[in-house]
Design an enzyme around this catalytic site. Structure first.
Site, PDB file in Angstrom:
ATOM      1  N   PHE A  43      17.717  -6.186   6.567  1.00 23.35           N
ATOM      2  CA  PHE A  43      17.825  -7.231   7.599  1.00 23.35           C
ATOM      3  C   PHE A  43      18.568  -8.473   7.125  1.00 23.35           C
ATOM      4  CE2 PHE A  43      13.526  -6.998   5.782  1.00 23.35           C
ATOM      5  CZ  PHE A  43      13.487  -8.182   5.051  1.00 23.35           C
ATOM      6  N   GLY A  46      22.159  -9.741   8.447  1.00 24.66           N
ATOM      7  CA  GLY A  46      22.249 -10.320   9.781  1.00 24.66           C
ATOM      8  C   GLY A  46      21.267 -11.439  10.033  1.00 24.66           C
ATOM      9  N   HIS A  47      20.387 -11.755   9.062  1.00 23.40           N
ATOM     10  CA  HIS A  47      19.332 -12.768   9.288  1.00 23.40           C
ATOM     11  C   HIS A  47      19.136 -13.604   8.040  1.00 23.40           C
ATOM     12  CE1 HIS A  47      15.311 -14.329  10.446  1.00 23.40           C
ATOM     13  NE2 HIS A  47      15.732 -14.073  11.664  1.00 23.40           N
ATOM     14  N   PHE A  48      19.858 -14.476   7.674  1.00 31.99           N
ATOM     15  CA  PHE A  48      21.137 -14.937   8.215  1.00 31.99           C
ATOM     16  C   PHE A  48      22.154 -14.829   7.108  1.00 31.99           C
ATOM     17  CE2 PHE A  48      17.754 -17.175  10.470  1.00 31.99           C
ATOM     18  CZ  PHE A  48      18.069 -16.883  11.788  1.00 31.99           C
ATOM     19  N   VAL A  53      16.834 -15.202   5.380  1.00 30.39           N
ATOM     20  CA  VAL A  53      15.417 -15.486   5.607  1.00 30.39           C
ATOM     21  C   VAL A  53      14.773 -14.225   6.180  1.00 30.39           C
ATOM     22  CG1 VAL A  53      13.778 -16.885   6.932  1.00 30.39           C
ATOM     23  CG2 VAL A  53      15.854 -17.941   6.044  1.00 30.39           C
TER      24      VAL A  53
END
EC number: 4.2.1.59
Length: 145
Positions: A43, A46-48, A53
């Site tokens: 993840f 894409g986060h971030f 985070v």
């Protein structure tokens, strides 16, 4: 409980298995489990991208996975193709600090109530002793036909 034993109690697999180890378990009462958070988590791109985070919903999901481990161990059963633990509710969730690559999440989850196949828990997640997330969880054990 190492990852090999965890895999016997949880149906989750990569990339959704979010508990790496169980440090302590008091059947019917409490579990202390951990998740090592690395930059390799799927993840983070894409986060971030500019400031990775861990999504809060995944912290709560990891807490629920620890709760499911506690329930199965407490009942003295392992899940099979005829049973599943559903995440049935979340209350009073609070995110107190971001969780970033390199952190080690420590989950402390206690059973607060159990009736038939419904379990309620109070859970906290800490990083280096600092509160990251807290929540009240409800899970239901369902027998499939």
């Amino acid at each position: 409980m190492d990852i090999n034993e965890i895999l016997q109690y949880l149906p989750h697999r990569y990339p959704f298995l979010l508990v790496d180890r169980v440090l302590e378990i008091e059947e019917g009462k409490r579990i202390l489990a951990l998740k090592n958070v690395t930059m390799n988590e799927p993840f983070f791109p894409g986060h971030f991208p500019h400031h990775p985070v861990m999504p809060g919903v995944l912290i709560v999901e990891a807490m629920a996975q620890a709760a499911a481990l506690l329930s199965f161990k407490s009942m003295g059963v392992k899940p099979d193709e005829n049973s599943v633990v559903y995440f049935a509710g979340i209350d009073n969730v609070r995110f107190k600090r971001p969780v970033v690559p390199g952190d080690q999440l420590l989950f402390d989850v206690v059973i607060t109530q159990s009736k038939r196949n419904i379990y309620k828990y109070k859970g906290v997640a800490r990083v280096d002793g600092e509160l990251a997330t807290e929540a009240e969880l409800t899970c239901a054990l369902k027998t499939l036909s």
